[in-house]
Design a protein around this motif. Structure first.
Motif, PDB file in Angstrom:
ATOM      1  N   VAL A 511       0.857  -1.201   0.000  1.00 20.77           N
ATOM      2  CA  VAL A 511       0.000   0.000   0.000  1.00 20.77           C
ATOM      3  C   VAL A 511       0.887   1.243   0.000  1.00 20.77           C
ATOM      4  N   LEU A 523      -4.717  -1.949  -1.936  1.00 21.48           N
ATOM      5  CA  LEU A 523      -5.858  -1.441  -1.163  1.00 21.48           C
ATOM      6  C   LEU A 523      -7.056  -2.385  -1.294  1.00 21.48           C
ATOM      7  N   THR A 526      -6.332  -5.137   1.037  1.00 24.90           N
ATOM      8  CA  THR A 526      -6.521  -4.686   2.421  1.00 24.90           C
ATOM      9  C   THR A 526      -8.001  -4.729   2.779  1.00 24.90           C
ATOM     10  N   GLN A 527      -8.839  -4.258   1.831  1.00 23.92           N
ATOM     11  CA  GLN A 527     -10.281  -4.241   2.089  1.00 23.92           C
ATOM     12  C   GLN A 527     -10.781  -5.668   2.370  1.00 23.92           C
ATOM     13  N   THR A 550      -3.789   2.940   5.351  1.00 21.79           N
ATOM     14  CA  THR A 550      -4.907   3.410   4.529  1.00 21.79           C
ATOM     15  C   THR A 550      -5.121   4.910   4.717  1.00 21.79           C
ATOM     16  N   ALA A 567      -8.867   3.953  -1.701  1.00 22.76           N
ATOM     17  CA  ALA A 567      -8.546   4.278  -0.308  1.00 22.76           C
ATOM     18  C   ALA A 567      -9.841   4.618   0.436  1.00 22.76           C
ATOM     19  N   CYS A 570     -11.727   1.364   1.031  1.00 24.16           N
ATOM     20  CA  CYS A 570     -11.037   0.535   2.023  1.00 24.16           C
ATOM     21  C   CYS A 570     -11.273   1.104   3.423  1.00 24.16           C
TER      22      CYS A 570
END
Length: 1204
Positions: A511, A523, A526-527, A550, A567, A570
């Motif tokens: 990220v 991202l 990450t989500q 984030t 972003a 997320c």
């Protein structure tokens, strides 16, 4: 004019200067002059310019020579024909000169001239005469074999000319062929290679005799097999011909393939490579003819896929970097992998066989040591997966009833073996290999979501290895992240719990990567990680890392658009799932969201993120931002962006539900002010969202609704109710809103007030509403209100029963009673039956059909009271058609358990009417029979089958139509029973009665469209009968005398139309079960049939061009003729207007088919097609149609790219 020729003579003078710079500049200026459209040269100037340019080609200075060559291009199109011939003559002579530089420049000159000639399809005389001149000179230059470099240039130009203008040289083809064939045995390999290229371009446009000569020559030489070197060349040549003109070589494959198979066994790696390449081109270009040989091709490829004579995989002591420069075996392996790729991509029907033999062999070769070969092995496996991906939902449907091993179950059983092979490759040094692995995993998961659940522990380390590896390229990281994302989306969360500690650090590092594409993919991952971190898993150790990386991206303003959006999404997910653990950070983050909401670029994504947060079960505190956010959201409702309106309405709706105490009346008023324009028939989906927002409002803020009475919103609502387009979700939302509104007891919006608003127009005007649909919608709203108000309803019901005034008032009253009676038992109103039966004798058709609907619908509310009444009336009265419609309504809407006791009596009554003379009545009876069968299929389906033996053709047609109503696109309990006996119903395709055969085709079409799995296994027996019905029958055409005129009537037309409609449907659902060439034969007949059938076959041609281009290409010449006939037909001058319109519509439709055919890459090279194209471009009317269709199709392609 004068000044131009003066200017040019000035330049010509400078070109003779001894200073090379003068010559250069003058030539450059001449070039500029020639490129102007306005330039006109007189004969004298032309001659001088041409002579000068040709002289400059021999200039001592190279730069001047280059410019002179460039001048040839514009010059050819500006001077007269005989001057072009002079240019060509000189260039051809110079090509044979001893000076190498002059030869090179002349051959570039010839290529420039050929490139500038108008295309063959324009039919220009200039191109023809120039090409003929060049051809004569080139063939002699090629045949002489004195100087190899002259030969090579000549062959190159010949190939170029055949490619561009082959069609013009038809008379020269025999002489070209006879000069090219001897070059295949030339001692120089380069000469052979260029000869093969030239022959490849020759076969695209040559006549049949020349083609036969060429093939016969190749077959004879291959049969003789004098020496290895020439045999290789002949095999290469055969492959090249197949690649360029596969549709012509098909009929010779029976002779060619055994020879190629024989040469595969000769111990010569190069020859083997060429043989396998030849197989690949046959498989791709001659799908029909190669079919019997595919098993042979597969077994040869599998044998040579592992062909590595100089390397021993078992011997581990050997040095890994072993390489042998003379080792050609990798080329054989590569050819085998590519050939398997071709087989897998083109033979969808052999998938189960591929999973038995090809799949394990490919997986074993993932360990291939030569990187290029390995990439091709992976690519072949990817093609196999892509073929397996269920193209249509019914293939993946567990109810698809395909017994035994389906490709998907076979793939499932091979997943452990695939993972084991990939596991080693994921740690390879080579970036290319790892990229291939990620592509494979991604495709595998798309085909079989959830397949890797057991194997996640093995794969995650491999993915992390690529994310941490310093030598990884950015593309590799992007692929690794994309692969990880797809795996996380398609597998259950618990599979990843153990791996979160290992995954978070590398993903967080990505990220923070400076390259925006890596950040954006990271991202997304990450989500997904945040979604995985749910109970019983404790995410607290990682929250800080995920939030910090984030928020850094969320705050940055100078960052790529895609990263900004991801972003925001997320962070929305983080707050939604983990917001309760971030009390300190929350207010600041929400303020950033507020900023992003004000920015046009990020507002849509932010609205979606806010919707997610507002719906979170953690009840995140949004009070600090609501006073600012709601007015901004309200303002979005007047923006032009549709997606923004829809998302904003969804966001407001969920804010009302979950934060109603924080939403003040002032905020609500701001939103209400924006609503009226959104409620309109121009966009039903937006209207539906607005209505459901209002329904929520009625529950959360009933006091705010007082301003609706007499306001704009109610006017818009009433207008929408009267719209003929109101249906489905929007109608349901409308009914919900009325029920919610009437239960708030708002002054001015009570039961009677709303009824007056809804029905007022019908009562006040003597004129009827414009649409019947409007009456149905009003009746549904009235019924919804009546159901919501049990105290006030009964009085209104009484008044409706007694309303007798105008037709439109009766119509509305009957429909309303029907809608109410559906849900409320009306048996307490004794006079209801007589009122409805009276309406049956009304003079208005609409009142009659409303009465029949009302009777059916009221009966659903109380079956024991009304169903026997309806049955008795059908038996005794004359109005059977209307009463049967009531019965249809009962069977369609009543509950199964309620109907069960009456099935027998209804069934026997229906059978009495299934032989009725009137087709309309028979169709209603058939629909009732079909829907009744669904209630008790085990008993009733066999009965239906029994009536197929009935002596009455009417009864048989009713039964076959009934089957159509048992088929739906959803899985149903009747399906397995239907599958077993639908074959018996389709046997009526051989019925002696025309109408029964037509009805059977309609039922077949319905099955093929809604549930193809029912008929896929029967196609072998049904297709011959289907094709049989596409033929024109002379005995069904009769002449009818109408006064002085004779008029022909074709009784078989409806039948043929039904048959062609079935063929069109099969293209979508059962393409892999059809022999496409037989199919094309019948399409070809349809192209010469009646107007309606031509229109259908033109549509089919367009579909076929995209679905199976190679088959259409083989038949192209036979398809072009009828298309041309349609486009050039003239309507008689004294015909009626409709005839002209019909002919125009036919021409447009035929042109659409032509445009679709031209999307096949090699279509333009067919001589007949290019002739037809030149005919179109020379006819003004056709050219205009052609251009407009091409524009439409290209803009449609652009749109589909935008929306994808």
């Amino acid at each position: 004019m004068a000044s131009a020729s003066y200017h040019i003579s000035n330049l010509l003078e400078k070109m003779t200067s001894s200073d090379k710079d003068f010559r250069f500049m003058a030539t450059n200026d001449l070039m500029t002059e020639l490129q102007k459209d306005s330039i006109k040269l007189d004969d004298d100037s032309e001659r001088k310019v041409v002579r000068m340019i040709l002289k400059l080609l021999e200039d001592k200075n190279g730069e001047v020579q280059n410019l002179a060559v460039k001048c040839l291009g514009p010059l050819v199109s500006k001077v007269k024909e005989y001057q072009v011939e002079t240019i060509v003559d000189t260039l051809c002579t110079n090509m044979l000169s001893d000076k190498e530089q002059l030869r090179d420049i002349s051959s570039i000159g010839l290529k420039t001239v050929i490139g500038e000639l108008p295309p063959a399809s324009s039919g220009s005389a200039l191109a023809a005469s120039v090409c003929k001149k060049i051809t004569g000179r080139l063939t002699s230059a090629i045949a002489k074999q004195e100087d190899v470099s002259v030969q090579l240039e000549a062959l190159d130009i010949m190939a170029d000319m055949l490619c561009r203008q082959g069609g013009l040289l038809v008379n020269f083809h025999p002489s070209i062929l006879s000069c090219l064939l001897p070059q295949l045995t030339s001692p120089r390999l380069a000469v052979r290679k260029r000869t093969i290229m030239a022959l490849g371009h020759l076969v695209m446009s040559c006549g049949n005799l020349v083609f036969i000569d060429l093939i016969e020559h190749l077959l004879t030489e291959l049969g003789r097999n004098d020496n290895m070197s020439t045999t290789r060349t002949y095999i290469q040549c055969t492959a090249a011909i197949s690649r360029q003109a596969g549709h012509r070589i098909g009929e010779y494959l029976e002779k060619i393939i055994p020879l190629v198979v024989k040469f595969c066994n000769v111990d010569d790696d190069e020859l083997r490579e060429y043989c396998i390449q030849a197989f690949e081109s046959f498989v791709r270009r001659c799908p029909k003819e190669v079919y019997p040989h595919v098993p042979t091709v597969i077994s040869i490829c599998l044998r040579y896929l592992t062909y590595d004579p100089n390397y021993n995989f078992d011997d581990e002591d050997e040095d890994d970097n072993y390489s042998d420069d003379d080792d050609m075996s990798w080329k054989v392996r590569r050819a085998a992998a590519k050939c398997l790729d071709a087989v897998v991509s083109t033979r969808h029907e052999m998938l189960p066989e591929f999973y038995r033999s090809v799949s394990p062999a490919l997986v074993c070769r993932f360990k291939e040591r030569e990187e290029n070969v390995k990439a091709d092995v992976f690519h072949a496996y990817l093609s196999l997966l892509k073929q397996t991906r269920p193209a249509q939902s019914w293939l993946a449907d567990p109810d698809a009833m395909e017994q035994g091993d389906t490709p998907l179950t076979m793939l499932q059983s091979q997943v452990p073996m695939i993972v084991k092979a990939l596991h080693k490759q994921l740690k390879e040094k080579s970036v290319k290999t790892r990229q291939c692995c990620f592509n494979m995993l991604t495709e595998l998961v798309n085909v079989l979501p959830g397949a890797l659940t057991q194997h996640i522990p093995v794969l995650i380390p491999g993915i992390i290895f690529s994310l941490n590896d310093k030598s990884s390229s950015s593309n590799l990281k992007i692929d690794a992240l994309a692969c990880l994302h797809v795996i996380m989306v398609t597998h259950p969360a618990h599979a990843f719990h153990a791996h979160v500690p290992a995954l978070v650090p590398p993903v967080v590092a990505c990220v923070g990567d400076p390259f925006y594409k890596i950040t954006s993919e990271a991202l997304l991952v990450t989500q997904q990680l945040v979604k995985v971190g749910v109970e019983p898993f404790d995410p607290s150790p990682y929250i800080n890392d995920l939030f910090t990386c984030t928020i850094r991206r969320l705050k940055a303003a100078d960052i790529d658009q895609e990263v900004k959006e991801r972003a925001i999404s997320c962070m929305g997910q983080i707050i939604c799932n983990l917001g309760d653990r971030l009390p300190a950070e929350l207010p600041g983050t929400l303020l950033i969201f507020l900023e992003r909401l004000k920015n046009e670029i990020t507002r849509l994504t932010t609205v979606k993120a806010l919707t997610l947060i507002a719906g979170s079960p953690l009840k995140i505190d949004l009070r600090p931002v609501l006073p600012d956010a709601v007015p901004i959201l309200a303002s979005f409702l007047r923006k032009n962006q549709r997606a923004l309106k829809l998302c904003t309405l969804a966001a407001l709706d969920i804010l009302l539900r979950n934060y109603n105490s924080a939403v003040t009346p002032v905020m609500v008023d701001a939103v209400l002010a924006e609503l009226p324009p959104l409620i309109s028939e121009s966009d039903m989906h937006v209207s539906q969202m607005a209505l459901s927002f209002l329904s929520t409002l009625a529950v959360t803020h009933p006091s705010s609704l007082s301003q609706l009475s007499g306001g704009n919103i109610m006017q818009q609502l009433i207008a929408l109710v009267r719209s003929p387009l109101l249906q489905g979700g929007a109608l349901a939302a409308m009914l919900d809103f009325y029920q919610a509104l009437v239960s708030t007891d708002t002054p001015g919006l009570g039961y009677m007030d709303l009824l007056r608003m809804l029905t007022g127009p019908v009562y006040s005007q003597s004129a009827a509403l414009p649409h019947k649909q409007a009456y149905c919608s009003i009746a549904k709203c009235v019924a919804a209100l009546t159901r919501a108000c049990p105290t006030e309803g009964p009085a209104w019901i009484k008044s409706q029963i007694n309303s007798r005034s105008t037709d439109s008032i009766r119509l509305l009253a009957l429909l309303s009673l029907g809608e109410v009676g559906h849900h409320v038992d009306l048996s307490s109103q004794p006079e209801l039956k007589t009122v409805i039966l009276d309406a049956f004798s009304s003079s208005s058709e609409e009142v009659k059909s409303a009465a029949s609907y009302a009777l059916g619908s009221i009966a659903v509310g109380n079956l024991p009271e009304y169903l026997p009444f309806v049955l008795q009336e059908i038996s005794s009265s004359k109005r059977q058609y209307l009463l049967l419609h009531s019965l249809k309504e009962i069977i369609s809407s009543a509950s199964v358990s309620g109907l069960k006791p009456y099935v027998e009596s209804v069934w026997s009554l229906l059978l009495k009417h299934c032989e009725c003379q009137e087709e309309g009545t028979r169709n209603v009876v058939a629909e009732c029979l079909g829907k009744l069968t669904l209630i008790d299929p085990e008993t009733l389906l066999p009965r239906l089958k029994g009536y197929l033996l009935s002596g009455s053709s009417y009864a048989r047609s009713s039964v076959v139509t009934a089957v159509k109503f048992t088929i739906s696109d959803q899985p149903q309990p009747i399906d397995p029973l239907l599958k077993n006996c639908i074959g018996d119903f389709l046997k009526t395709l051989e019925d002696p009665d025309l109408n029964v055969r037509r009805v059977a085709l309609v039922t077949f079409n319905s099955a093929a469209h809604n549930k193809p799995s029912l008929i896929r296994e029967l196609l072998d027996s049904v297709l011959p009968q289907l094709y049989n019905e596409t033929k024109v029958r002379k005995e069904l055409i009769r002449e009818v005398e109408m006064g002085p005129f004779k008029h022909t009537v074709d009784d078989g037309l409806d039948l043929r139309k039904a048959a062609f409609e079935c063929m069109y449907t099969l293209l979508d659902s059962c393409l892999d079960r059809i022999d496409i060439f037989t199919f094309l034969n019948h399409v070809e007949d349809g192209l010469k049939d009646h107007y309606d059938i031509k229109m259908l076959t033109f549509l089919m041609l367009a579909r076929l061009s995209s679905l199976c281009p190679s088959a259409v290409l083989q038949r192209l010449d036979r398809l072009v003729e009828p298309l041309r006939a349609t486009c050039t037909t003239k309507v008689k001058a004294n015909s009626v207007k409709q005839e002209f319109e019909k002919q125009d519509e036919l021409k447009r439709s035929a042109m659409r088919a032509v445009v679709a055919l031209l999307t096949i890459p090699e279509a333009e090279k067919s001589p007949l097609m290019s002739e037809f194209q030149s005919q179109i471009s020379s006819n003004q009317e056709l050219a205009a149609i052609f251009d407009s269709i091409q524009r439409d199709s290209s803009s449609a392609n652009m749109e589909s790219m935008d929306t994808s």
